[in-house]
Design a protein around this motif. Structure first.
Motif, short mmCIF file in Angstrom:
data_model
loop_
_atom_site.label_atom_id
_atom_site.label_comp_id
_atom_site.label_asym_id
_atom_site.label_seq_id
_atom_site.Cartn_x
_atom_site.Cartn_y
_atom_site.Cartn_z
N MET A 1 -11.93 -74.27 5.34
CA MET A 1 -12.51 -75.00 4.21
C MET A 1 -11.81 -76.34 4.04
SD MET A 1 -13.11 -72.03 1.36
CE MET A 1 -13.90 -73.16 0.23
N TRP A 3 -13.70 -79.36 4.54
CA TRP A 3 -14.74 -80.38 4.40
C TRP A 3 -15.08 -80.62 2.95
CZ3 TRP A 3 -19.63 -79.83 2.29
CH2 TRP A 3 -20.50 -80.90 2.49
N THR A 183 -20.96 -75.74 -1.77
CA THR A 183 -19.52 -75.61 -1.53
C THR A 183 -19.09 -74.16 -1.71
OG1 THR A 183 -19.07 -77.89 -2.23
CG2 THR A 183 -17.23 -76.34 -2.31
N LEU A 187 -18.95 -72.53 1.98
CA LEU A 187 -17.53 -72.62 2.31
C LEU A 187 -16.70 -71.49 1.69
CD1 LEU A 187 -17.01 -76.49 2.06
CD2 LEU A 187 -17.53 -75.09 4.06
N SER A 190 -17.58 -68.11 3.25
CA SER A 190 -17.04 -67.99 4.60
C SER A 190 -15.54 -67.71 4.56
CB SER A 190 -17.31 -69.28 5.37
OG SER A 190 -16.68 -69.25 6.63
#
Length: 242
Positions: A1, A3, A183, A187, A190
């Motif tokens: 994470m 990005w 987000t 993200l 995940s």
């Protein structure tokens, strides 16, 4: 994470040098001797990229002033710029004890000034951890407002990690969420091996009576616009103060 979208770069508004900030447990900056009410803002992950802790807190202060709400806004800063998600989670959670100690200290010095907390994203962790510390003390929080909370959706349920903190650490807990917050849906899910964030659809189970979910999808355009005048929901958040 690691990005962040481009709109993450526009969070907050430039804060004056004397803006009050809690750093390492100590308040620095300009602070009134007899505040009517205090609003503590807790930033999220990678705040140096997403708009500096003081600048984000200053955006909250601007909304408070624009709505003519009588409160002093203070920022709470903690180490959140490590580009490792799970390590950052652990640090953020530990910092809740530091925030709780400050709340207890200010309650002793200003007993007539209620304290509210507004927390964005990863900031939900120190905020909820703070409530967990306060639930066994006289000093409590008037309200906690979570914006795009990056904690699991079952963590605030009756049997969840912070269920008792929600029940006994604050008079009210408001969670503002957006279903298509990419987000969190991409993200966070995940990084958390499929777990859903509280900031997506709210709590996924029964919650204490002090808790309320608020769908702000019609107002908030992304995970990083909660604080903005356009595409944010600070007016709604402050309007729910009572």
């Amino acid at each position: 994470m690691s990005w962040l979208p481009l709109d993450a770069l526009s969070m907050g508004q430039a804060a004056p040098r004397e803006f009050p900030m809690i750093r390492n447990g100590e308040l620095r900056g300009s602070f009134p001797p007899d505040p009517t009410e205090l609003v503590v803002y807790v930033h999220g992950w990678l705040e140096r990229i997403a708009g500096d802790a003081a600048d984000q807190a200053n955006a909250v202060a601007g909304a408070v002033e624009a709505l003519d709400y009588d409160a002093t806004v203070v920022g709470f800063s903690y180490p959140a710029n490590l580009p490792l998600w799970h390590a950052s989670k652990a640090i953020a959670t530990r910092k809740g004890r530091e925030l709780a100690a400050w709340v207890q200290a200010v309650a002793a010095e200003c007993p007539d000034a209620p304290v509210r907390i507004v927390a964005h994203s990863l900031g939900a962790r120190p905020a909820l951890s703070c409530l967990d510390e306060l639930r066994d003390h006289d000093a409590g929080v008037r309200s906690l407002s979570l914006l795009g909370a990056a904690v699991d959706c079952d963590s605030v349920t009756d049997d969840g990690r912070w269920g008792e903190a929600v029940r006994a650490g604050a008079e009210q807990v408001h969670n503002y969420h957006v279903t298509d917050d990419t987000t969190l849906t991409v993200l966070y899910r995940s990084a958390e091996f499929g777990d859903e964030a509280l900031g997506v659809d709210g709590a996924c189970g029964p919650t204490p009576d002090t808790y309320a979910d608020h769908d702000v999808a019609e107002q908030v355009t992304s995970h990083y616009t909660y604080l903005q005048k356009d595409g944010g929901c600070l007016g709604r958040v402050i309007g729910d103060f009572d």
